[in-house]
Design an enzyme around this catalytic site. Sequence first.
Site, PDB file in Angstrom:
ATOM      1  N   GLU A  21       0.841  -1.200   0.000  1.00 23.06           N
ATOM      2  CA  GLU A  21       0.000   0.000   0.000  1.00 23.06           C
ATOM      3  C   GLU A  21       0.877   1.251   0.000  1.00 23.06           C
ATOM      4  O   GLU A  21       1.897   1.319   0.680  1.00 23.06           O
ATOM      5  CB  GLU A  21      -0.917   0.033   1.222  1.00 23.06           C
ATOM      6  N   THR A  52      -4.126   4.928  -1.418  1.00 23.51           N
ATOM      7  CA  THR A  52      -5.137   5.440  -0.493  1.00 23.51           C
ATOM      8  C   THR A  52      -5.805   6.698  -1.031  1.00 23.51           C
ATOM      9  O   THR A  52      -5.308   7.367  -1.934  1.00 23.51           O
ATOM     10  CB  THR A  52      -4.526   5.759   0.884  1.00 23.51           C
TER      11      THR A  52
END
Length: 603
Positions: A21, A52
């Site tokens: 991520e 994100t």
Amino acid sequence: MKISQKIEQAQKDDRIWWSFEYFPPRTAQGLQNLLDRIERMRALGPEFIDITWNAGGRTSDLTSEMVKTCQGLIGMETCMHLTCTNMPKEKVDIALREAKQHGCRNILALRGDPPAGADAWEAVEGGFMHGIDLVRHIHSQYADYFDIAVAGFPQHQLLPPKERDQEMRWLKEKVDEGVDFIFTQMFYDVDIFIDWVKAVRAAGITVPIVPGIMPIQTWNGFQRATQLAKTIIPKPYMDALEPYKNNDEKVREIGTRLVADMCRRIIREDIGIKGLHFYTMNLERGTKMLLEELNFVPRVETIKPFPWRQSLTPNRRQETIRPIFWANRTKSYLSRTENWDEYPNGRFGDSRSPAYGELDGYGVWIKQTKEEAQRLWGYPTTIEEVALLFSRFCTSDLSALPWSDQAPASETKTISRQLAKMNKYGFFTINSQPAVNGARSDDKIFGWGPSNGYVYQKAYLEFFVSPELLTLLLPQIERDPQITYYAINKRGDLKTNTHSEGPNAVTWGVFSGKEIIQPTIVEAVSFMAWKDEAFELGYHWANVYEPTSPSRRLVHDMMDSFFLVNVVHNDFKDPEAIFLPFFKVGGEHGLRVEQPTSVANGR
């Protein structure tokens, strides 16, 4: 390709897989470097990556651009986060349309946190109230084109039975609406995670569960991340890490082993999980070390601890920071700066670093609940009462401030008397470091980095101050040619006495067999990006009080009118020089704050 298909194929192949991520950086240079880093980390073999979406959608354009680049240019399967916060239906539809145009087939649907400055979550007009509403909307517009993921929270297993069961029912309802897999929040207590997975399966939820793994990069980062997420830390972790909290390299080494053991347990356990999702925090080394510890990637021995790599972006090839060194190397400045964030002990990092920005990429919040904040900071109604709060924090009589989740560091305590005096005059410090001239790297107060080295730092102060007091301070500061400063208010009005656009290294270390490491710098671009966060934290403090209360009005007015200032004294051999202008101006024109008897007597 859909992530669910990748997971299914990995299961058929009976192989372990992993994913990464990243979050959108705050600056243009940080974005360029992160894209280079993502391309380099592709060699570590992630099955996919995800990007994100900032709380409030402030970086939504960057998220979409990163998805486009990762899908199209870098060629990595990407999952895009999407939140309900500050997102009317029209903006959600734009984000989904662009994701499809970029070839993205995977969405993590989240409700999200309250927007910046708000103390409660509310749906925007024409928006969605819950994550399940977002899941339904995506399916209504795109049928099964997207794989949809939602978040899972293993620590819900510790809630009272009624709340725990309700959370599980809500998760089941979302999954039943067409969710394809679940990403979990970070955790370190593997037993809680395993119990939660078993409870999820018992509730009839059969979609893949992907555990979120946070590498331990540094002691301070570990503490901040776990406190922000209220993550339970097993006692063996603290016992192993805390003795080395001043040596980030050792913390990373031990933390890597601890997290690797947790990952092995997850994969070994009979719960059907063979994949791990690493929260990289936009950093490379910690994730790479963890994969190597797990023997998931071939170990590569290097002569230098920090690898160099030429930039793929044309404008970065023109950058120089050490011209003499540049002339003797074929690698570019990108690889030099990429490792400045590997010892992030200070408030400021390099704005060119892809890790520069929020702690977790999701937004900025004070740690305390309303009740905790009111109990901790009381109900100040005068500027003098605020000054006393800051002063008490400097002398460790107060455990936290909105800008400081933890008590002052050991090095801060060496200047606590000077800081307390400054704050009583009306210079409200939120960050500082004393001057250090060649302390050993294993010094229990100032040391960091590998053993048998020496560390240095310039005296540094960061504080809020009224415009009136700042006007009196600046002429005194400018009399000392060794002092440089930046001052900025909420609107972005910047004052400075430096014309250099380059970074000013305020911490550096000299170690055997290594090049000089400069982990902490001050520069204009970094400061401009940080100021938004600093003022935002102040508004969060104001919002713990009732809307019409004197306390909210006082703190809110401070954030509206005060300047955020940082000051560096460049003579690291003179530890007291930085305080002299403050004491002169404060003594003549500052606040007059008396310590209450109850506080002075420790009651």
